[in-house]
Design an enzyme around this catalytic site. Structure first.
Site, PDB file in Angstrom:
ATOM      1  N   LYS A 114      -7.673 -11.677  -8.769  1.00  0.00           N
ATOM      2  CA  LYS A 114      -6.219 -11.563  -8.841  1.00  0.00           C
ATOM      3  C   LYS A 114      -5.679 -12.126  -7.533  1.00  0.00           C
ATOM      4  CE  LYS A 114      -2.516  -8.279  -9.771  1.00  0.00           C
ATOM      5  NZ  LYS A 114      -1.734  -8.516  -8.554  1.00  0.00           N
ATOM      6  N   CYS A 119      -1.117  -6.081  40.153  1.00  0.00           N
ATOM      7  CA  CYS A 119      -1.078  -6.213  41.613  1.00  0.00           C
ATOM      8  C   CYS A 119       0.340  -6.118  42.174  1.00  0.00           C
ATOM      9  CB  CYS A 119      -1.723  -7.529  42.053  1.00  0.00           C
ATOM     10  SG  CYS A 119      -0.754  -8.981  41.612  1.00  0.00           S
ATOM     11  N   GLU A 129      -0.667 -18.192 -11.157  1.00  0.00           N
ATOM     12  CA  GLU A 129      -0.152 -17.732  -9.876  1.00  0.00           C
ATOM     13  C   GLU A 129       0.112 -18.938  -8.979  1.00  0.00           C
ATOM     14  OE1 GLU A 129       0.210 -14.709 -10.267  1.00  0.00           O
ATOM     15  OE2 GLU A 129       0.615 -13.772  -8.321  1.00  0.00           O
ATOM     16  N   GLU A 175       0.827  -1.193   0.000  1.00  0.00           N
ATOM     17  CA  GLU A 175       0.000   0.000   0.000  1.00  0.00           C
ATOM     18  C   GLU A 175       0.870   1.254   0.000  1.00  0.00           C
ATOM     19  OE1 GLU A 175      -1.183   1.799   3.134  1.00  0.00           O
ATOM     20  OE2 GLU A 175      -2.954   2.735   2.256  1.00  0.00           O
TER      21      GLU A 175
HETATM   22 ZN   LIG Z   1      -1.363  -9.722  39.481  1.00  0.00          ZN
END
Ligand SMILES: [Zn+2]
Length: 645
Positions: free
Chosen positions: A108, A399, A163, A31
């Site tokens: 294609k 934690c 292809e 692209e």
């Molecule tokens: Zn944790």
């Protein structure tokens, strides 16, 4: 664009093209290349006297690399002009008096182009496109591609072009195997096809399950008037027939075909990057002739790109309900085929090491269907020096507990870790499990923060009093949620088991347990679990351990919840007890056929072996069909299956 920028762009395009064609290791997406190429072309149209002799617009794509013997095509192998929108299509149709012509339409495919020369009914030579005049002789490799006929019934000299592709599922299989062996991932099916075709060792080529899809011809002397007739002749020689092959008469029909094909994009087994439109009449095509780069009688109408370049800005750490810490790439937002993408999975820290990716790197990502966007490449050549390494974490980001580093997986072992608790609640309430409407991520967080839910059983303790104290909860919302929770007191057993979030026990496994053992589900032994089709060590152990460790929690939960046992009645039929493999594109999803087969007492397996009784094959079936033929397994169509029921 000024002159300076133009010359810089030309250099950049040449660098990208070299990486793409010569090294099979792209450093830009198609692209990006197309976009810059278009801008260069615009500059050249406005300033024809300034055109650089090195401009890629003056060169046919592809160079010949070392390592293979070079060979010439008899007739030049042109590449195609790309168009990107309807305006460009209209402009192309209006050029050269094409109106009133018939146009042949076909997909294609995104692979590697190959030219096959047949003479006296035998495959003489196979050459890659190369620069269009000279390519690489890969005949030895072409001979290991299963659907390239070695002999054809036509004795004349003919160049058949097509292809070489790898199906999406074969590509995933190959990458999975590579991951397990600790090898790098192949970027995408196209690079995989091209790289596989150009292996010096044809054993590697053979292992890659390549397929050949013919789309045209070079030198030939058939005396046929139309391209479509020539293709029909080629198909009749034993080449794979393309199902999406149409003749269109005008712009409207071409537009309709384009949207039809675009809709098929996800379901086609091979990657497509557009649709080819070409004048059907051979004499008129020859009359139209060629520019210095392209035939004027055909054009590639491209699909929106699904692979794009962006930047990895940061890596976020997510802690799942099992405690596994997953790195997620935070990206500069990029629009892929209408969807805004700002994150991509990085799977685990081993994958990060394999990719060699750093924070700040330019990367390519692909988004196909509803799968999570995946990083397909890291453009290390574009580094500026400001990139920083991604460190393995030592403490839980939620934690703070020290993490257990098991190599591939890094885990937080704290059962009360907020992330683990919240994610297990979200999982339990989700659609696939108990389907408690209104208890999504945000509400679970809100209830957790307010101290109302700390474990699954707490959901059933919620009442109007608690909910009315929360921000945003009005009468209607409260009664809706309480209703949904009430319904979730009598779930199907398999949904309930899935909802418990037992490691390695997903929806499919939970269904099998529910169907096979029903009310015995709480007391299953390791041996009983291992007797279930498809169950392995890790699954059985995990289930048994979960039931032991969570005995009290489950007893508490089952005070509120009464699962419904699912009696599974099988209709007896001719196929009861038989093993099926499903392959190719069918009129309905594979899951639906699987359900039909299972309801009639048949088993469905993923791969073809001597134990397979039938292969149910739709269109464009690939390696599984070949395998079935090789083993002499009976292949049936949808219609034949329906007659057997
Ligand atoms: Zn944790």
């Amino acid at each position: 664009m000024d002159k300076k920028e133009y010359l810089k762009s030309v250099d950049l395009l040449n660098l990208w093209a070299k990486a793409y064609y010569k090294d099979d290791a792209p450093i830009a997406t198609d692209e990006e290349y197309d976009e810059l190429y278009h801008r260069v072309l615009e500059f050249e149209r406005a300033n024809p006297s300034e055109i650089s002799m090195f401009s890629p617009t003056k060169r046919v794509g592809g160079e010949v690399s070392e390592g293979f013997i070079k060979a010439d095509h008899i007739e030049r192998m042109w590449s195609m002009e790309d168009i990107f929108d309807e305006a460009e299509l209209v402009a192309w149709l209006n050029r050269g008096d094409k109106l009133g012509q018939k146009f042949a339409i076909q997909p294609k495919f995104d692979g590697a182009s190959l030219n096959l020369l047949y003479e006296n009914g035998e495959l003489k030579r196979a050459i890659t496109r190369g620069n269009g005049i000279t390519g690489e002789d890969v005949t030895t490799n072409a001979r290991v591609i299963q659907n390239i006929p070695m002999k054809i019934t036509y004795g004349g000299k003919i160049e058949i072009r097509g292809e070489v592709v790898i199906s999406k599922s074969d590509f995933d299989d190959i990458n999975l195997a590579r991951m397990q062996r600790g090898e790098t991932q192949l970027a995408n099916p196209r690079n995989a096809a091209s790289g596989s075709l150009r292996q010096l060792d044809s054993k590697i080529t053979a292992s890659r399950r390549l397929q050949f899809r013919p789309w045209g011809y070079g030198a030939q002397n058939l005396g046929l008037k139309n391209y479509s007739e020539i293709m029909e002749f080629i198909y009749s020689l034993g080449f794979e027939r393309e199902e999406f092959f149409k003749i269109c008469l005008n712009l409207e029909e071409i537009k309709t075909a384009y949207s039809e094909l675009l809709n098929l994009r996800e379901n086609k087994p091979f990657m497509m990057d557009g649709m080819v439109v070409r004048v059907d009449n051979v004499a008129f095509s020859n009359e139209l002739g060629y520019t210095e780069k392209f035939p004027k009688f055909m054009v590639a109408y491209k699909f929106p790109a699904i692979e794009k370049t962006t930047r990895l800005v940061d890596v976020a750490l997510q802690v799942g309900r099992s405690g596994v810490v997953t790195p997620v790439g935070v990206l500069d937002e990029v629009n892929i085929d209408g969807v805004k993408v700002k994150s991509a999975t990085l799977h685990n820290f081993d994958e990060i090491k394999r990719l060699g990716v750093m924070k700040g790197d330019f990367i390519s990502i692909i988004r196909s269907g509803d799968v999570i966007p995946k990083i397909t490449g890291v453009f290390k050549e574009r580094r500026s020096g400001s990139e920083t390494p991604i460190e393995r974490p030592h403490n839980c980001p939620v934690c703070g507990t020290m993490l257990l580093d098991e190599g591939v997986f890094i885990k937080c072992q704290n059962l009360e870790c907020k992330a683990r608790v919240i994610n297990s609640l979200i999982h339990y309430a989700s659609k696939r499990c108990l389907n408690i409407d209104g208890l999504g991520e945000a509400i679970v967080n809100q209830l957790f923060e307010a101290g109302f839910i700390n474990k699954i059983a707490d959901i059933y303790r919620l009442g109007a009093n608690e909910l009315s104290s929360l921000e945003g909860f009005k009468d209607k919302k409260i009664s809706n949620l309480l209703n949904a929770i009430n319904i979730a007191r009598t779930p199907n057993l398999h949904s309930f088991i899935t909802g418990l979030g037992i490691e390695h026990i997903g929806e499919v496994a939970a269904k099998k347990i529910a169907r096979q053992f029903g009310d015995k589900w709480l007391e299953l032994s390791y041996e009983e679990l291992m007797s279930i089709d498809g169950f392995g060590d890790a699954m059985a152990e995990s289930y048994v351990e979960f039931m032991q460790v969570n005995r009290e929690n489950l007893a508490e939960l089952l005070y509120f919840v009464t699962p419904k046992f699912e009696k599974f009645e099988v209709k007896q039929s001719d196929i009861s007890g038989k093993t099926f493999v499903i392959t190719g594109t069918l009129s309905k999803g594979r899951d639906e056929f699987k359900a039909i087969l299972e309801a009639h007492g048949a088993k469905v397996s993923g791969s073809v072996s001597k134990k397979t009784d039938f292969v149910l094959a739709g269109s464009e079936a690939g390696s599984k069909l070949d395998k079935a033929r090789e083993l002499g397994v009976r292949v049936i169509s949808e219609e034949e299956l329906m007659e057997m029921l």
